[in-house]
Design a protein around this motif. Structure first.
Motif, PDB file in Angstrom:
ATOM      1  N   ARG A  10       0.941  -0.660   0.227  1.00 34.99           N
ATOM      2  CA  ARG A  10       0.113   0.224   0.013  1.00 34.99           C
ATOM      3  C   ARG A  10       0.834   1.590  -0.370  1.00 34.99           C
ATOM      4  NH1 ARG A  10      -5.276   0.509   1.310  1.00 34.99           N
ATOM      5  NH2 ARG A  10      -5.052   2.347   1.001  1.00 34.99           N
ATOM      6  N   LEU A  11       2.420   1.483   0.558  1.00 29.32           N
ATOM      7  CA  LEU A  11       2.786   2.697   0.620  1.00 29.32           C
ATOM      8  C   LEU A  11       4.027   2.711  -1.150  1.00 29.32           C
ATOM      9  CD1 LEU A  11       5.182   2.122   4.692  1.00 29.32           C
ATOM     10  CD2 LEU A  11       2.684   3.357   3.678  1.00 29.32           C
ATOM     11  N   LEU A  12       3.444   1.474  -1.448  1.00 26.84           N
ATOM     12  CA  LEU A  12       3.982   1.805  -2.640  1.00 26.84           C
ATOM     13  C   LEU A  12       3.355   2.043  -3.303  1.00 26.84           C
ATOM     14  CD1 LEU A  12       6.543  -1.703  -3.269  1.00 26.84           C
ATOM     15  CD2 LEU A  12       7.420   1.029  -3.105  1.00 26.84           C
ATOM     16  N   TYR A  13       2.101   2.127  -3.693  1.00 23.99           N
ATOM     17  CA  TYR A  13       0.747   2.410  -4.273  1.00 23.99           C
ATOM     18  C   TYR A  13       1.062   3.284  -4.075  1.00 23.99           C
ATOM     19  CZ  TYR A  13      -1.093  -1.847  -5.461  1.00 23.99           C
ATOM     20  OH  TYR A  13      -1.346  -3.286  -6.048  1.00 23.99           O
ATOM     21  N   THR A  14       1.586   5.255  -2.849  1.00 22.48           N
ATOM     22  CA  THR A  14       0.962   6.211  -2.850  1.00 22.48           C
ATOM     23  C   THR A  14       2.443   6.878  -3.807  1.00 22.48           C
ATOM     24  OG1 THR A  14       2.872   5.722  -0.749  1.00 22.48           O
ATOM     25  CG2 THR A  14       0.818   5.895  -0.340  1.00 22.48           C
ATOM     26  N   LEU A 304      -3.002   8.125   4.407  1.00 21.98           N
ATOM     27  CA  LEU A 304      -2.971   7.509   5.312  1.00 21.98           C
ATOM     28  C   LEU A 304      -3.969   7.391   6.264  1.00 21.98           C
ATOM     29  CD1 LEU A 304       1.280   9.414   6.372  1.00 21.98           C
ATOM     30  CD2 LEU A 304       0.233   6.811   4.847  1.00 21.98           C
ATOM     31  N   ALA A 305      -4.621   7.998   6.586  1.00 19.55           N
ATOM     32  CA  ALA A 305      -5.733   8.092   7.324  1.00 19.55           C
ATOM     33  C   ALA A 305      -6.760   6.861   6.127  1.00 19.55           C
ATOM     34  CB  ALA A 305      -6.293   9.161   7.623  1.00 19.55           C
ATOM     35  N   ASN A 306      -6.931   6.860   4.715  1.00 23.34           N
ATOM     36  CA  ASN A 306      -7.476   5.414   4.310  1.00 23.34           C
ATOM     37  C   ASN A 306      -6.816   4.396   4.584  1.00 23.34           C
ATOM     38  OD1 ASN A 306      -9.885   6.650   1.939  1.00 23.34           O
ATOM     39  ND2 ASN A 306      -8.824   8.240   2.715  1.00 23.34           N
ATOM     40  N   LEU A 307      -6.123   4.335   4.627  1.00 21.07           N
ATOM     41  CA  LEU A 307      -4.664   2.740   5.048  1.00 21.07           C
ATOM     42  C   LEU A 307      -5.326   2.485   6.322  1.00 21.07           C
ATOM     43  CD1 LEU A 307      -2.556   0.941   4.727  1.00 21.07           C
ATOM     44  CD2 LEU A 307      -0.796   2.525   5.424  1.00 21.07           C
ATOM     45  N   VAL A 308      -5.036   3.515   7.759  1.00 19.75           N
ATOM     46  CA  VAL A 308      -5.737   2.748   8.620  1.00 19.75           C
ATOM     47  C   VAL A 308      -6.955   2.872   8.407  1.00 19.75           C
ATOM     48  CG1 VAL A 308      -6.508   4.304  10.132  1.00 19.75           C
ATOM     49  CG2 VAL A 308      -4.194   4.831   9.886  1.00 19.75           C
ATOM     50  N   VAL A 309      -7.764   3.356   7.919  1.00 20.93           N
ATOM     51  CA  VAL A 309      -9.213   3.050   7.593  1.00 20.93           C
ATOM     52  C   VAL A 309      -9.394   1.467   7.459  1.00 20.93           C
ATOM     53  CG1 VAL A 309     -11.803   2.938   6.428  1.00 20.93           C
ATOM     54  CG2 VAL A 309     -10.027   5.260   7.801  1.00 20.93           C
ATOM     55  N   ASP A 310      -8.239   0.933   6.418  1.00 25.85           N
ATOM     56  CA  ASP A 310      -8.929  -0.119   5.681  1.00 25.85           C
ATOM     57  C   ASP A 310      -7.684  -1.652   6.786  1.00 25.85           C
ATOM     58  OD1 ASP A 310      -9.254   0.980   3.333  1.00 25.85           O
ATOM     59  OD2 ASP A 310      -7.052   0.774   2.411  1.00 25.85           O
ATOM     60  N   LEU A 311      -7.391  -0.811   7.976  1.00 25.32           N
ATOM     61  CA  LEU A 311      -6.754  -1.675   8.654  1.00 25.32           C
ATOM     62  C   LEU A 311      -7.796  -2.080   9.534  1.00 25.32           C
ATOM     63  CD1 LEU A 311      -2.854  -0.366   9.602  1.00 25.32           C
ATOM     64  CD2 LEU A 311      -3.895  -2.390   7.790  1.00 25.32           C
ATOM     65  N   LEU A 312      -8.611  -0.896  10.063  1.00 28.63           N
ATOM     66  CA  LEU A 312      -9.619  -1.608  10.936  1.00 28.63           C
ATOM     67  C   LEU A 312     -10.933  -2.265  10.270  1.00 28.63           C
ATOM     68  CD1 LEU A 312     -10.850   2.544  12.204  1.00 28.63           C
ATOM     69  CD2 LEU A 312      -9.716   0.853  13.006  1.00 28.63           C
ATOM     70  N   TYR A 313     -11.099  -2.346   9.335  1.00 29.82           N
ATOM     71  CA  TYR A 313     -11.352  -3.643   8.572  1.00 29.82           C
ATOM     72  C   TYR A 313     -11.481  -5.079   8.815  1.00 29.82           C
ATOM     73  CZ  TYR A 313     -13.676  -0.423   5.427  1.00 29.82           C
ATOM     74  OH  TYR A 313     -13.938   0.255   4.130  1.00 29.82           O
ATOM     75  N   ALA A 314     -10.319  -5.592   9.559  1.00 31.61           N
ATOM     76  CA  ALA A 314      -9.869  -6.721  10.243  1.00 31.61           C
ATOM     77  C   ALA A 314     -10.132  -7.024  12.086  1.00 31.61           C
ATOM     78  CB  ALA A 314      -8.512  -7.100   9.655  1.00 31.61           C
ATOM     79  N   ALA A 315     -10.405  -5.993  12.218  1.00 32.28           N
ATOM     80  CA  ALA A 315     -10.299  -5.825  13.561  1.00 32.28           C
ATOM     81  C   ALA A 315     -11.987  -5.713  14.334  1.00 32.28           C
ATOM     82  CB  ALA A 315      -9.810  -4.455  13.778  1.00 32.28           C
ATOM     83  N   LEU A 316     -12.975  -4.781  12.981  1.00 28.05           N
ATOM     84  CA  LEU A 316     -14.462  -5.224  12.650  1.00 28.05           C
ATOM     85  C   LEU A 316     -14.918  -6.145  12.641  1.00 28.05           C
ATOM     86  CD1 LEU A 316     -14.864  -1.713  11.782  1.00 28.05           C
ATOM     87  CD2 LEU A 316     -16.012  -2.458  14.530  1.00 28.05           C
ATOM     88  N   ASP A 317     -13.964  -6.474  11.457  1.00 29.48           N
ATOM     89  CA  ASP A 317     -14.181  -8.007  11.374  1.00 29.48           C
ATOM     90  C   ASP A 317     -13.955  -9.148  10.954  1.00 29.48           C
ATOM     91  OD1 ASP A 317     -15.959 -10.134   9.494  1.00 29.48           O
ATOM     92  OD2 ASP A 317     -17.137  -9.047   8.117  1.00 29.48           O
TER      93      ASP A 317
END
Length: 323
Positions: A10-14, A304-317
């Motif tokens: 994801r960081l490479l995509y930035t 970076l904020a959208n990356l954090v949001v993507d990481l929250l998916y696994a925590a919720l589901d």
């Protein structure tokens, strides 16, 4: 794919995103009307020799494509340039103002999320009831009210007529508080701008939470939870809400640019010393280096904020895996 590999990917995509952002921001700002030299000279006027010398010092006498090449090279070196007005490094100015904006955004969205999710669950508990209708009206009204108008009304009511809260700034400079008293003073000044933005953003969170909870409560596992004799509060908040939050988290990530735009308006109305005020001052002064640095910083923050949001998916589901 492990979490570390996912993050690296994801960081490479930035990199291409930031490269495109640099080009778009540079040419859009330079295409806008206005000239920083005119702002510096002001109404006093100056000879053409002085004007030419100032333009040469700023590099504005070169072709735009050459200016872009020089700027892109400096950005790769980590140099965002120097402010035309103050002469200070752009990165230093941004980092000095960023904590104030981050504090305002984090506070207001925490309030919006807590209020919106709670009211959304209460509204979904009894659809089409009187409570649901009142909450729905509130959500629509909050979403429709402009930030700048709401901020002015908050100032008039709670700052001027009732005199409950300060209406400008981040601290009381006359008192010179330190330690915990300083923290309380900042929180006191933060109340009105944070509430203004929270009221504006709570409507979308509320509506999404309501519709998601209503949809989830029809699933079989909710029926099983109710059949086990669990209380309605436990069923809604422990079982239904966790799965219903995925669309809400998604929208939070998408709305981050809008949050920053709202913060600019709120900071201007309340005199909050954050990035919003800095951006407005840079626009008025046609401060090209500061404007470009601001927009690049905001682009990176959104990515970076959208990356954090993507990481929250696994925590919720737990069903979501980065593979």
């Amino acid at each position: 794919m492990s979490l570390i590999l996912y993050l690296l990917k994801r960081l490479l995509y930035t990199l291409p995103l930031m490269a495109g952002a640099i080009a778009i921001i540079f040419f859009l700002i330079h295409a806008a009307p206005g000239d920083p030299v005119d702002y510096l000279i002001g109404e006093a006027g100056a000879s053409q020799e002085v004007v030419d010398r100032l333009r040469a010092q700023m590099g504005l006498d070169r072709p735009v494509i050459v200016q872009f090449g020089i700027y892109a090279f400096e950005v790769l070196r980590g140099n965002l340039g120097y402010s035309v007005v103050s002469g200070a490094p752009v990165l230093t100015l941004i980092l000095e103002r960023f904590p104030a904006t981050l504090l305002l955004m984090a506070t207001q969205y925490t309030l919006a999320a807590i209020i919106g999710i709670t009211l959304g669950v209460v509204s979904a508990r009894r659809p089409n009831s009187a409570t649901d209708n009142v909450i729905t009206f509130f959500s629509l009204a909050s979403f429709a009210i402009p930030v700048f108008w709401l901020g002015q009304m908050m100032i008039l009511i709670f700052g001027y007529y009732l005199d409950w809260f300060p209406i400008q700034g981040m601290t009381n400079l006359r008192k010179g508080y330190t330690g915990f008293a300083y923290v309380l003073d900042v929180a006191y000044h933060l109340t009105l701008p944070a509430l203004t933005l929270a009221i504006y953003n709570v409507g979308l969170v509320l509506r999404l939470t309501r519709s998601s909870v209503i949809q989830v409560t029809g699933q079989d596992y909710i029926k099983v939870a109710r059949a086990k004799g669990l209380s309605e509060r436990t069923v809604l908040f422990k079982h239904a809400l966790r799965n219903a939050l995925l669309p809400v988290v998604t929208v939070i990530g998408v709305e981050i640019p809008g949050l920053i735009a709202g913060a600019v308006l709120a900071e201007t109305v309340f005199g909050w010393p954050g990035l919003g005020r800095l951006t407005l001052d840079a626009i008025n002064a046609r401060d090209y280096p500061l404007l470009m640095g601001m927009f690049l910083f905001i682009c990176l923050f959104v990515i970076l904020a959208n990356l954090v949001v993507d990481l929250l998916y696994a925590a919720l589901d737990p069903r979501i895996r980065y593979s």
